[in-house]
Design a protein around this motif. Structure first.
Motif, PDB file in Angstrom:
ATOM      1  N   ASP A   8       0.863  -1.180   0.000  1.00 41.25           N
ATOM      2  CA  ASP A   8       0.000   0.000   0.000  1.00 41.25           C
ATOM      3  C   ASP A   8       0.904   1.235   0.000  1.00 41.25           C
ATOM      4  N   LEU A   9       1.087   1.825  -1.178  1.00 43.21           N
ATOM      5  CA  LEU A   9       2.008   2.945  -1.303  1.00 43.21           C
ATOM      6  C   LEU A   9       1.493   4.213  -0.628  1.00 43.21           C
ATOM      7  N   THR A  10       0.209   4.274  -0.325  1.00 43.90           N
ATOM      8  CA  THR A  10      -0.317   5.455   0.365  1.00 43.90           C
ATOM      9  C   THR A  10       0.158   5.496   1.818  1.00 43.90           C
ATOM     10  N   HIS A  11       0.558   4.333   2.351  1.00 44.77           N
ATOM     11  CA  HIS A  11       1.035   4.282   3.725  1.00 44.77           C
ATOM     12  C   HIS A  11       2.551   4.147   3.802  1.00 44.77           C
ATOM     13  N   ASP A  12       3.149   3.587   2.761  1.00 45.48           N
ATOM     14  CA  ASP A  12       4.601   3.427   2.746  1.00 45.48           C
ATOM     15  C   ASP A  12       5.202   4.488   1.830  1.00 45.48           C
ATOM     16  N   LEU A  16       7.259   4.558  -1.838  1.00 48.48           N
ATOM     17  CA  LEU A  16       6.737   5.384  -2.923  1.00 48.48           C
ATOM     18  C   LEU A  16       7.846   6.227  -3.538  1.00 48.48           C
ATOM     19  N   ARG A  17       8.669   6.851  -2.684  1.00 44.07           N
ATOM     20  CA  ARG A  17       9.783   7.653  -3.189  1.00 44.07           C
ATOM     21  C   ARG A  17      10.814   6.782  -3.884  1.00 44.07           C
ATOM     22  N   THR A  18      11.069   5.599  -3.347  1.00 40.81           N
ATOM     23  CA  THR A  18      12.047   4.695  -3.952  1.00 40.81           C
ATOM     24  C   THR A  18      11.619   4.302  -5.357  1.00 40.81           C
ATOM     25  N   LEU A  19      10.326   4.036  -5.535  1.00 44.04           N
ATOM     26  CA  LEU A  19       9.825   3.563  -6.817  1.00 44.04           C
ATOM     27  C   LEU A  19       9.641   4.681  -7.837  1.00 44.04           C
ATOM     28  N   VAL A  30      16.508  -1.588  -7.297  1.00 40.53           N
ATOM     29  CA  VAL A  30      15.285  -1.500  -6.521  1.00 40.53           C
ATOM     30  C   VAL A  30      14.582  -2.850  -6.582  1.00 40.53           C
ATOM     31  N   ASP A  31      13.903  -3.206  -5.512  1.00 41.34           N
ATOM     32  CA  ASP A  31      13.107  -4.434  -5.480  1.00 41.34           C
ATOM     33  C   ASP A  31      11.645  -4.013  -5.495  1.00 41.34           C
ATOM     34  N   VAL A  32      10.995  -4.161  -6.641  1.00 40.37           N
ATOM     35  CA  VAL A  32       9.628  -3.669  -6.826  1.00 40.37           C
ATOM     36  C   VAL A  32       8.644  -4.697  -6.264  1.00 40.37           C
ATOM     37  N   CYS A 146      15.106  -4.877 -10.013  1.00 33.09           N
ATOM     38  CA  CYS A 146      15.165  -4.028 -11.212  1.00 33.09           C
ATOM     39  C   CYS A 146      16.314  -3.034 -11.103  1.00 33.09           C
ATOM     40  N   VAL A 147      16.772  -2.587 -12.264  1.00 31.32           N
ATOM     41  CA  VAL A 147      17.671  -1.438 -12.361  1.00 31.32           C
ATOM     42  C   VAL A 147      16.856  -0.287 -12.929  1.00 31.32           C
ATOM     43  N   GLN A 148      17.001   0.897 -12.346  1.00 34.83           N
ATOM     44  CA  GLN A 148      16.235   2.035 -12.828  1.00 34.83           C
ATOM     45  C   GLN A 148      17.047   3.313 -12.765  1.00 34.83           C
ATOM     46  N   MET A 149      16.538   4.313 -13.482  1.00 36.68           N
ATOM     47  CA  MET A 149      17.169   5.635 -13.505  1.00 36.68           C
ATOM     48  C   MET A 149      16.085   6.674 -13.803  1.00 36.68           C
ATOM     49  N   LEU A 150      16.177   7.826 -13.180  1.00 37.35           N
ATOM     50  CA  LEU A 150      15.332   8.960 -13.525  1.00 37.35           C
ATOM     51  C   LEU A 150      16.067   9.811 -14.551  1.00 37.35           C
TER      52      LEU A 150
END
Length: 210
Positions: A8-12, A16-19, A30-32, A146-150
């Motif tokens: 529940d991303l509304t509580h965590d 949320l910021r990590t993803l 990141v571990d989605v 996963c590997v990610q980048m903004l």
């Protein structure tokens, strides 16, 4: 009721910021977790016109759910971004850029309380706008490692970043792709200049066999 294993991303807010707010210009791991989605399965080639239509229809289909979420959450409500996944049955076709053989889908994260029946009811409420044929479905899945980048800036830079990801970063880290390539669009591109667009590039990975 939310699935016991569903995030529940509304509580965590940290997750949320990590993803959705990873480091800019640098690859990170990141571990989605398990998340629920409204999914609009793509039809035909992943052309801009077909993708734009799918995104518009997806937002239309989930409008009642978004309205309900906004009413329940008030100021805490955050508009979820649209996400696109691309793959090919033979991933060598994806790597070679043979778009004729690509498959794709658009998706948006849903609140954990919105299950498949809620999505069906939401789409039914918007049936007049959607028409009769709607390749819409509810799904819940965990991408895992996963590997990610903004990336902030022009999308013309993306192929260069992906080349570096697949040719350099993953091999050096002992990793290989393990699932569809994933883009997350943090802006409404009709309102943001190309130089300021924010795009998360995400690739599920696994350890390369020896």
């Amino acid at each position: 009721m939310a699935d016991a294993g569903m995030m529940d991303l509304t509580h965590d807010r940290e997750m949320l910021r990590t993803l959705y707010a990873p480091a800019t210009g640098a690859f990170s791991m990141v571990d989605v977790p398990l998340l629920p989605f409204a999914v609009w399965d793509g039809e035909g080639l992943p052309e801009l016109s077909s993708i734009s239509t799918a995104i518009r229809n997806l937002y239309t289909a989930i409008y009642p759910i978004r309205r309900h979420a906004r009413e329940r959450m008030g100021k805490s409500f955050v508009e979820p971004p649209v996400e696109l996944l691309y793959w090919a049955d033979d991933m060598r076709e994806w790597a070679a850029g043979h778009r004729n053989n690509w498959r794709w889908r658009a998706q948006i994260t849903l609140p954990v309380w919105a299950d498949a029946r809620d999505l069906e009811d939401s789409a039914a409420e918007m049936r007049q706008e959607l028409g009769l044929a709607a390749p819409l479905r509810w799904d819940a899945f965990a991408e895992g490692k996963c590997v990610q980048m903004l990336h902030i800036g022009h999308t013309d830079d993306v192929p260069v970043i992906l080349e570096r990801l697949y040719r350099e970063y993953l091999p050096q880290a002992g990793l290989e792709p393990s699932g569809p390539y994933h883009e997350i669009y943090l802006d409404d591109w009709s309102r943001v200049s190309p130089a300021k667009r924010k795009l998360i590039l995400r690739q599920p990975v696994r350890t390369r066999p020896n």
